[in-house]
Scaffold this motif. Structure first.
Motif, PDB file in Angstrom:
ATOM      1  N   GLN A  84     -75.937  42.157 -56.818  1.00 26.09           N
ATOM      2  CA  GLN A  84     -75.060  41.513 -57.457  1.00 26.09           C
ATOM      3  C   GLN A  84     -74.027  42.436 -58.268  1.00 26.09           C
ATOM      4  OE1 GLN A  84     -76.762  38.410 -60.238  1.00 26.09           O
ATOM      5  NE2 GLN A  84     -78.574  38.686 -58.768  1.00 26.09           N
ATOM      6  N   ILE A  85     -74.288  43.518 -58.326  1.00 26.89           N
ATOM      7  CA  ILE A  85     -73.240  44.569 -59.256  1.00 26.89           C
ATOM      8  C   ILE A  85     -73.583  45.762 -57.956  1.00 26.89           C
ATOM      9  CG2 ILE A  85     -73.499  43.980 -61.335  1.00 26.89           C
ATOM     10  CD1 ILE A  85     -75.142  46.147 -62.073  1.00 26.89           C
ATOM     11  N   ASP A  86     -72.517  46.533 -57.985  1.00 30.65           N
ATOM     12  CA  ASP A  86     -72.558  47.683 -57.046  1.00 30.65           C
ATOM     13  C   ASP A  86     -73.031  49.353 -57.655  1.00 30.65           C
ATOM     14  OD1 ASP A  86     -71.735  46.255 -54.678  1.00 30.65           O
ATOM     15  OD2 ASP A  86     -69.554  46.332 -55.762  1.00 30.65           O
ATOM     16  N   LEU A  87     -72.573  49.315 -58.879  1.00 31.69           N
ATOM     17  CA  LEU A  87     -73.075  50.317 -59.689  1.00 31.69           C
ATOM     18  C   LEU A  87     -73.074  50.055 -61.171  1.00 31.69           C
ATOM     19  CD1 LEU A  87     -70.737  52.026 -61.385  1.00 31.69           C
ATOM     20  CD2 LEU A  87     -70.016  52.495 -59.068  1.00 31.69           C
ATOM     21  N   GLN A  88     -74.108  50.976 -61.889  1.00 33.59           N
ATOM     22  CA  GLN A  88     -74.110  51.205 -63.466  1.00 33.59           C
ATOM     23  C   GLN A  88     -74.552  52.460 -63.747  1.00 33.59           C
ATOM     24  OE1 GLN A  88     -76.574  48.060 -65.215  1.00 33.59           O
ATOM     25  NE2 GLN A  88     -78.409  48.874 -64.125  1.00 33.59           N
ATOM     26  N   LYS A 123     -75.403  47.063 -69.409  1.00 34.88           N
ATOM     27  CA  LYS A 123     -76.382  46.362 -70.567  1.00 34.88           C
ATOM     28  C   LYS A 123     -75.434  45.784 -71.726  1.00 34.88           C
ATOM     29  CE  LYS A 123     -80.040  49.652 -68.879  1.00 34.88           C
ATOM     30  NZ  LYS A 123     -80.933  50.355 -69.545  1.00 34.88           N
ATOM     31  N   ASP A 124     -75.997  45.143 -72.396  1.00 32.36           N
ATOM     32  CA  ASP A 124     -75.322  44.483 -73.430  1.00 32.36           C
ATOM     33  C   ASP A 124     -75.181  45.087 -74.799  1.00 32.36           C
ATOM     34  OD1 ASP A 124     -78.131  44.073 -73.882  1.00 32.36           O
ATOM     35  OD2 ASP A 124     -77.646  41.917 -74.517  1.00 32.36           O
ATOM     36  N   PHE A 125     -74.989  46.601 -74.855  1.00 29.52           N
ATOM     37  CA  PHE A 125     -74.827  47.256 -75.980  1.00 29.52           C
ATOM     38  C   PHE A 125     -73.655  48.002 -75.895  1.00 29.52           C
ATOM     39  CE2 PHE A 125     -78.348  49.472 -73.947  1.00 29.52           C
ATOM     40  CZ  PHE A 125     -77.856  50.788 -73.946  1.00 29.52           C
ATOM     41  N   THR A 126     -72.988  48.628 -77.067  1.00 34.18           N
ATOM     42  CA  THR A 126     -71.781  49.338 -77.035  1.00 34.18           C
ATOM     43  C   THR A 126     -71.628  50.413 -76.164  1.00 34.18           C
ATOM     44  OG1 THR A 126     -71.248  48.546 -79.310  1.00 34.18           O
ATOM     45  CG2 THR A 126     -70.225  50.824 -78.599  1.00 34.18           C
ATOM     46  N   THR A 158     -73.301  34.403 -59.107  1.00 35.29           N
ATOM     47  CA  THR A 158     -73.986  35.005 -60.250  1.00 35.29           C
ATOM     48  C   THR A 158     -74.684  33.984 -61.214  1.00 35.29           C
ATOM     49  OG1 THR A 158     -72.099  35.699 -61.216  1.00 35.29           O
ATOM     50  CG2 THR A 158     -73.118  37.244 -59.781  1.00 35.29           C
ATOM     51  N   SER A 159     -73.833  32.973 -61.472  1.00 35.69           N
ATOM     52  CA  SER A 159     -73.722  32.190 -62.658  1.00 35.69           C
ATOM     53  C   SER A 159     -75.336  31.680 -62.575  1.00 35.69           C
ATOM     54  CB  SER A 159     -73.060  31.006 -62.670  1.00 35.69           C
ATOM     55  OG  SER A 159     -73.117  30.268 -61.451  1.00 35.69           O
ATOM     56  N   ALA A 160     -75.988  31.387 -61.636  1.00 39.21           N
ATOM     57  CA  ALA A 160     -77.414  30.950 -61.593  1.00 39.21           C
ATOM     58  C   ALA A 160     -78.316  31.989 -61.940  1.00 39.21           C
ATOM     59  CB  ALA A 160     -77.882  30.566 -59.836  1.00 39.21           C
ATOM     60  N   CYS A 161     -77.835  33.429 -62.065  1.00 40.02           N
ATOM     61  CA  CYS A 161     -78.861  34.283 -62.669  1.00 40.02           C
ATOM     62  C   CYS A 161     -78.549  34.588 -63.943  1.00 40.02           C
ATOM     63  CB  CYS A 161     -78.603  35.710 -61.712  1.00 40.02           C
ATOM     64  SG  CYS A 161     -79.352  35.159 -59.844  1.00 40.02           S
ATOM     65  N   GLY A 162     -77.588  34.181 -64.576  1.00 36.52           N
ATOM     66  CA  GLY A 162     -77.132  34.148 -65.934  1.00 36.52           C
ATOM     67  C   GLY A 162     -76.215  35.368 -66.043  1.00 36.52           C
ATOM     68  N   LEU A 163     -75.430  35.532 -65.070  1.00 32.00           N
ATOM     69  CA  LEU A 163     -74.291  36.595 -65.239  1.00 32.00           C
ATOM     70  C   LEU A 163     -72.965  36.136 -65.296  1.00 32.00           C
ATOM     71  CD1 LEU A 163     -75.795  39.243 -62.856  1.00 32.00           C
ATOM     72  CD2 LEU A 163     -76.279  39.109 -65.207  1.00 32.00           C
ATOM     73  N   THR A 164     -72.151  36.669 -66.008  1.00 28.00           N
ATOM     74  CA  THR A 164     -71.065  36.225 -65.967  1.00 28.00           C
ATOM     75  C   THR A 164     -69.662  37.258 -65.761  1.00 28.00           C
ATOM     76  OG1 THR A 164     -71.588  34.313 -67.596  1.00 28.00           O
ATOM     77  CG2 THR A 164     -68.997  34.728 -67.505  1.00 28.00           C
ATOM     78  N   ASN A 171     -83.706  44.659 -67.736  1.00 26.54           N
ATOM     79  CA  ASN A 171     -84.107  44.073 -66.699  1.00 26.54           C
ATOM     80  C   ASN A 171     -83.274  43.115 -65.933  1.00 26.54           C
ATOM     81  OD1 ASN A 171     -86.719  45.095 -67.225  1.00 26.54           O
ATOM     82  ND2 ASN A 171     -87.620  43.501 -68.349  1.00 26.54           N
ATOM     83  N   SER A 172     -82.361  42.486 -66.493  1.00 25.79           N
ATOM     84  CA  SER A 172     -81.404  41.725 -65.795  1.00 25.79           C
ATOM     85  C   SER A 172     -80.484  42.477 -65.352  1.00 25.79           C
ATOM     86  CB  SER A 172     -80.885  40.553 -66.887  1.00 25.79           C
ATOM     87  OG  SER A 172     -81.696  39.960 -67.446  1.00 25.79           O
ATOM     88  N   ALA A 173     -79.880  43.530 -66.050  1.00 22.14           N
ATOM     89  CA  ALA A 173     -79.034  44.516 -65.301  1.00 22.14           C
ATOM     90  C   ALA A 173     -79.769  45.213 -64.285  1.00 22.14           C
ATOM     91  CB  ALA A 173     -78.579  45.573 -66.542  1.00 22.14           C
ATOM     92  N   ARG A 174     -80.646  45.518 -64.212  1.00 27.92           N
ATOM     93  CA  ARG A 174     -81.442  46.398 -63.248  1.00 27.92           C
ATOM     94  C   ARG A 174     -81.520  45.390 -61.990  1.00 27.92           C
ATOM     95  NH1 ARG A 174     -83.349  51.356 -60.733  1.00 27.92           N
ATOM     96  NH2 ARG A 174     -85.478  50.644 -59.663  1.00 27.92           N
TER      97      ARG A 174
END
Length: 320
Positions: free
Chosen positions: A97-101, A54-57, A18-24, A87-90
């Protein structure tokens, strides 16, 4: 059963892909999760389930809630919350790269599927996005929650009580008689978007004497401090409770519906259909009042999202 919310070895391996796609993958935080009303599910024992957000609370809290539920059921939750941008999360979900959100119905309909007009009824909006996203992209939307993170106008509780304001129609009627109070704080984009101020003014027919533009976070304090009488807010923001604001009901349903729903790739859910049963009671227990309080505890009180999520899950009896 002693577990960690994040599988350290699995995280290390996943990071390579995932690091190549900016995910950590987030650092491991040892956490005991014991079953409550969510009981161990034999088919999920030891199954790695990567949870994104996504990246909010609100998204991060919901992500942890999902992880805690899955851990209680016996799965091994790998934490990939706090992905930068919708868009990155989607893409992470669609790409495997992820299974659910957790996702929002309005976002799926308007942003990902590209429709121009939302459906005003939340059930119709959910059913439409569920059908279209499954057909086009193989994404399953599990039953939606009452959490509806959409736009609205807010004012202070004191101002609302003084003038008997509960709906946007109430606001419009009041401002037609008191134009000097038609002072609004909004985001720059909201001020000019057709689905923002121009559109909502046309539907409700209210005057605007002064418009002041702010960043999203500053609007809440501007309302509370009297800089403006009304402001554009997100209906589940924790600062609503923290600053004692009243959200005015969008009684003509101008703004899109953004109900939160767990989304899963069909091929993954086909392998582990029990995930739907695990998440169903959690989604049913969430609503705007609940999530506003959880968001407040993070954004106003300064608590860690994982602690807030864990306490809520315990209070609801889902875990122990």
């Amino acid at each position: 059963m002693k577990r960690t919310l994040r599988a350290v070895l699995g995280a290390a391996l996943l990071m390579l892909s995932t690091s190549a796609c900016g995910l950590t993958v987030n650092a491991a935080l040892p956490f005991e999760v014991q079953p409550g009303s969510i009981r161990p599910v034999p088919e999920l024992q030891g199954v790695d389930v990567t949870v994104g957000s996504k990246d909010f609370t609100e998204q991060i809290v919901l992500g942890y809630i999902a992880e805690l539920a899955l851990e209680a059921a016996g799965a091994n939750a790998v934490d990939l919350t706090n992905i930068n941008g919708s868009n990155s999360a989607r893409y992470a979900l669609v790409d495997g790269q992820i299974d659910l959100q957790w996702e929002y119905t309005g976002t799926g309909w308007l942003s990902y599927l590209g429709y121009d007009k939302p459906l005003p009824d939340e059930t119709q909006q959910y059913e439409a996005v569920r059908e279209a996203d499954l057909e086009r992209n193989g994404i399953v939307w599990l039953p939606y929650s009452e959490v509806n993170n959409t736009y609205a106008f807010a004012t202070t509780e004191a101002f609302a009580e003084q003038h008997n304001l509960r709906t946007t129609t109430d606001m419009a009627n009041y401002l037609k008689q008191n134009t000097q109070d038609a002072v609004f704080c909004v985001e720059t984009e909201f001020a000019s978007r057709p689905d923002g101020m121009p559109g909502v003014r046309k539907m409700y027919d209210f005057p605007v004497t002064t418009t002041k533009t702010f960043g999203t976070g500053a609007i809440y304090s501007a309302i509370a401090g009297g800089t403006c009488n009304f402001g554009e807010v997100f209906t589940t923001d924790g600062r609503i409770a923290g600053l004692n604001l009243r959200v005015l009901e969008d009684d003509k349903k101008f703004f899109p519906q953004y109900n939160a729903s767990v989304t899963v790739r069909k091929e993954f859910l086909d392998r582990y259909p029990q995930i739907a049963d695990v998440m169903a009671p959690v989604a049913a227990a969430l609503n705007n009042q609940e999530i506003i309080e959880l968001n407040k505890q993070v954004d106003v009180d300064g608590r860690d999202p994982v602690d807030v999520a864990r306490e809520w899950m315990i209070d609801k009896g889902f875990i122990s």
